[in-house]
Scaffold this active site. Sequence first.
Site, PDB file in Angstrom:
ATOM      1  N   LYS A 298       0.836  -1.213   0.000  1.00 42.74           N
ATOM      2  CA  LYS A 298       0.000   0.000   0.000  1.00 42.74           C
ATOM      3  C   LYS A 298       0.872   1.266   0.000  1.00 42.74           C
ATOM      4  O   LYS A 298       0.649   2.185  -0.787  1.00 42.74           O
ATOM      5  CB  LYS A 298      -0.936   0.020   1.226  1.00 42.74           C
TER       6      LYS A 298
ATOM      7  N   ARG B  77     -10.016   0.465   8.638  1.00 44.21           N
ATOM      8  CA  ARG B  77      -9.580  -0.888   8.979  1.00 44.21           C
ATOM      9  C   ARG B  77     -10.635  -1.670   9.741  1.00 44.21           C
ATOM     10  O   ARG B  77     -10.388  -2.832  10.098  1.00 44.21           O
ATOM     11  CB  ARG B  77      -8.329  -0.797   9.847  1.00 44.21           C
TER      12      ARG B  77
ATOM     13  N   ARG C 120      11.928  -5.994   5.335  1.00 48.90           N
ATOM     14  CA  ARG C 120      11.933  -4.564   5.637  1.00 48.90           C
ATOM     15  C   ARG C 120      12.424  -4.307   7.063  1.00 48.90           C
ATOM     16  O   ARG C 120      13.084  -3.305   7.330  1.00 48.90           O
ATOM     17  CB  ARG C 120      10.524  -3.986   5.457  1.00 48.90           C
TER      18      ARG C 120
ATOM     19  N   ARG D 163      11.240  -0.161  12.174  1.00 46.04           N
ATOM     20  CA  ARG D 163       9.873  -0.311  12.686  1.00 46.04           C
ATOM     21  C   ARG D 163       9.818  -1.497  13.633  1.00 46.04           C
ATOM     22  O   ARG D 163      10.095  -2.635  13.244  1.00 46.04           O
ATOM     23  CB  ARG D 163       8.902  -0.528  11.514  1.00 46.04           C
TER      24      ARG D 163
ATOM     25  N   ARG E 130      -0.320  -9.047  13.274  1.00 39.09           N
ATOM     26  CA  ARG E 130      -0.900  -7.985  12.423  1.00 39.09           C
ATOM     27  C   ARG E 130      -1.767  -8.603  11.335  1.00 39.09           C
ATOM     28  O   ARG E 130      -2.850  -8.091  11.009  1.00 39.09           O
ATOM     29  CB  ARG E 130       0.225  -7.149  11.786  1.00 39.09           C
TER      30      ARG E 130
HETATM   31  P1  AP5 Z   1       4.696  -1.521   1.857  1.00 42.49           P
HETATM   32  O1  AP5 Z   1       4.458  -0.765   0.617  1.00 42.49           O
HETATM   33  O2  AP5 Z   1       5.228  -0.782   3.047  1.00 42.49           O
HETATM   34  O3  AP5 Z   1       3.364  -2.301   2.277  1.00 42.49           O
HETATM   35  P2  AP5 Z   1       2.153  -1.815   3.159  1.00 42.49           P
HETATM   36  O4  AP5 Z   1       0.961  -2.544   2.654  1.00 42.49           O
HETATM   37  O5  AP5 Z   1       2.093  -0.319   3.189  1.00 42.49           O
HETATM   38  O6  AP5 Z   1       2.636  -2.414   4.544  1.00 42.49           O
HETATM   39  P3  AP5 Z   1       2.715  -1.772   5.972  1.00 42.49           P
HETATM   40  O7  AP5 Z   1       3.502  -2.686   6.843  1.00 42.49           O
HETATM   41  O8  AP5 Z   1       3.175  -0.355   5.939  1.00 42.49           O
HETATM   42  O9  AP5 Z   1       1.220  -1.859   6.331  1.00 42.49           O
HETATM   43  P4  AP5 Z   1       0.550  -2.004   7.649  1.00 42.49           P
HETATM   44  O10 AP5 Z   1      -0.846  -2.026   7.209  1.00 42.49           O
HETATM   45  O11 AP5 Z   1       0.954  -3.076   8.574  1.00 42.49           O
HETATM   46  O12 AP5 Z   1       1.130  -0.724   8.393  1.00 42.49           O
HETATM   47  P5  AP5 Z   1       0.496   0.620   8.832  1.00 42.49           P
HETATM   48  O13 AP5 Z   1       1.605   1.584   8.873  1.00 42.49           O
HETATM   49  O14 AP5 Z   1      -0.729   0.932   8.041  1.00 42.49           O
HETATM   50  O15 AP5 Z   1       5.623  -2.755   1.503  1.00 42.49           O
HETATM   51  C1  AP5 Z   1       6.084  -3.657   2.490  1.00 42.49           C
HETATM   52  C2  AP5 Z   1       7.478  -4.173   2.064  1.00 42.49           C
HETATM   53  O16 AP5 Z   1       7.334  -4.920   0.861  1.00 42.49           O
HETATM   54  C3  AP5 Z   1       8.478  -3.046   1.761  1.00 42.49           C
HETATM   55  O17 AP5 Z   1       9.755  -3.455   2.192  1.00 42.49           O
HETATM   56  C4  AP5 Z   1       8.415  -2.913   0.237  1.00 42.49           C
HETATM   57  O18 AP5 Z   1       9.625  -2.451  -0.313  1.00 42.49           O
HETATM   58  C5  AP5 Z   1       8.134  -4.353  -0.184  1.00 42.49           C
HETATM   59  N1  AP5 Z   1       7.376  -4.445  -1.430  1.00 42.49           N
HETATM   60  C6  AP5 Z   1       6.352  -3.640  -1.828  1.00 42.49           C
HETATM   61  N2  AP5 Z   1       5.891  -4.040  -3.030  1.00 42.49           N
HETATM   62  C7  AP5 Z   1       6.621  -5.136  -3.386  1.00 42.49           C
HETATM   63  C8  AP5 Z   1       6.618  -5.993  -4.516  1.00 42.49           C
HETATM   64  N3  AP5 Z   1       5.755  -5.826  -5.543  1.00 42.49           N
HETATM   65  N4  AP5 Z   1       7.497  -7.029  -4.535  1.00 42.49           N
HETATM   66  C9  AP5 Z   1       8.374  -7.210  -3.516  1.00 42.49           C
HETATM   67  N5  AP5 Z   1       8.450  -6.414  -2.420  1.00 42.49           N
HETATM   68  C10 AP5 Z   1       7.566  -5.391  -2.353  1.00 42.49           C
HETATM   69  O19 AP5 Z   1       0.001   0.271  10.307  1.00 42.49           O
HETATM   70  C11 AP5 Z   1       0.898  -0.026  11.359  1.00 42.49           C
HETATM   71  C12 AP5 Z   1       0.113  -0.163  12.662  1.00 42.49           C
HETATM   72  O20 AP5 Z   1      -0.550   1.094  12.959  1.00 42.49           O
HETATM   73  C13 AP5 Z   1      -1.018  -1.194  12.656  1.00 42.49           C
HETATM   74  O21 AP5 Z   1      -0.544  -2.479  12.977  1.00 42.49           O
HETATM   75  C14 AP5 Z   1      -1.955  -0.623  13.739  1.00 42.49           C
HETATM   76  O22 AP5 Z   1      -1.467  -0.911  15.023  1.00 42.49           O
HETATM   77  C15 AP5 Z   1      -1.833   0.872  13.521  1.00 42.49           C
HETATM   78  N6  AP5 Z   1      -2.847   1.412  12.589  1.00 42.49           N
HETATM   79  C16 AP5 Z   1      -2.607   2.001  11.381  1.00 42.49           C
HETATM   80  N7  AP5 Z   1      -3.753   2.386  10.808  1.00 42.49           N
HETATM   81  C17 AP5 Z   1      -4.747   2.018  11.668  1.00 42.49           C
HETATM   82  C18 AP5 Z   1      -6.167   2.111  11.618  1.00 42.49           C
HETATM   83  N8  AP5 Z   1      -6.780   2.645  10.561  1.00 42.49           N
HETATM   84  N9  AP5 Z   1      -6.880   1.621  12.659  1.00 42.49           N
HETATM   85  C19 AP5 Z   1      -6.267   1.070  13.728  1.00 42.49           C
HETATM   86  N10 AP5 Z   1      -4.924   0.932  13.833  1.00 42.49           N
HETATM   87  C20 AP5 Z   1      -4.173   1.410  12.814  1.00 42.49           C
END
Ligand code: AP5
Length: 198
Positions: free
Chosen positions: A21, A96, A135, A141, A153
């Site tokens: 994402k 979410r 990552r 992180r 997660r």
């Molecule tokens: P990346 O692009 O970072 O993927 P992502 O889907 O954004 O993953 P995140 O870990 O950032 O998502 P998340 O949902 O856990 O985290 P968030 O910050 O929202 O890619 C991931 C890796 O893969 C990278 O190394 C990238 O280079 C690699 N990659 C990408 N595309 C690729 C490809 N095609 N091939 C190979 N490699 C690839 O949330 C974190 C925490 O915050 C949650 O756990 C929760 O506690 C809290 N939180 C956030 N939002 C909310 C909400 N709305 N409600 C409640 N809690 C929340």
Amino acid sequence: MVYQHNPMFNLILFGPPGSGKGTQSENIIAAYGLQHLSTGNLLRSEIAGQTILGLKAKSFMDQGQLVPDEVVIGMVDNFMNAHPEAKGFLFDGFPRTTAQCIALDALLKNKSNEINVVLALEVSEEELVKRLLGRGLTSGRSDDTNENIIRARIQEYNDKTTAVATYYAQFNKVVSVKGEGTVESIYADLKAEIDTRI
Ligand code: AP5
């Protein structure tokens, strides 16, 4: 005088942790000029700033659990109000839960707007774990370094967040996109879906 409002284009980039994402958001906001709204990034900057909201969120995030709805919804409301000039928002990591979907619809309705499309990235669990552990070697992180937290997660996603796709499916707004392959090929698929709607 006839009241005119400029409809925004609002997109949810949906998918499990590690589905790409954040990576794909960068390409999309650069191409379409949308305002990026990543609740994960907003929460991490609250933690870095040691705010009360950040302190509240940290213990949940460190364990791979969702932060309570009221905390996240208030933060999103503030962010949207701080960007009245936005041509549209790209929501990344939000909503979410079903409660967050309902709150977001109400916030957009207040601005005479709505979600235009939900693009859902599909990636296998083993690929997600591999990407996030990779990552974690460099991201700093805390929720990326431990496989148990990563799986927690993904479990939260399966238990609470898949409901978001169900919610928007009732309005025929969900489009699935294969999230495995090169970043460029996935972006091309996302772009094709956006271009038919924008
Ligand atoms: P990346 O692009 O970072 O993927 P992502 O889907 O954004 O993953 P995140 O870990 O950032 O998502 P998340 O949902 O856990 O985290 P968030 O910050 O929202 O890619 C991931 C890796 O893969 C990278 O190394 C990238 O280079 C690699 N990659 C990408 N595309 C690729 C490809 N095609 N091939 C190979 N490699 C690839 O949330 C974190 C925490 O915050 C949650 O756990 C929760 O506690 C809290 N939180 C956030 N939002 C909310 C909400 N709305 N409600 C409640 N809690 C929340």
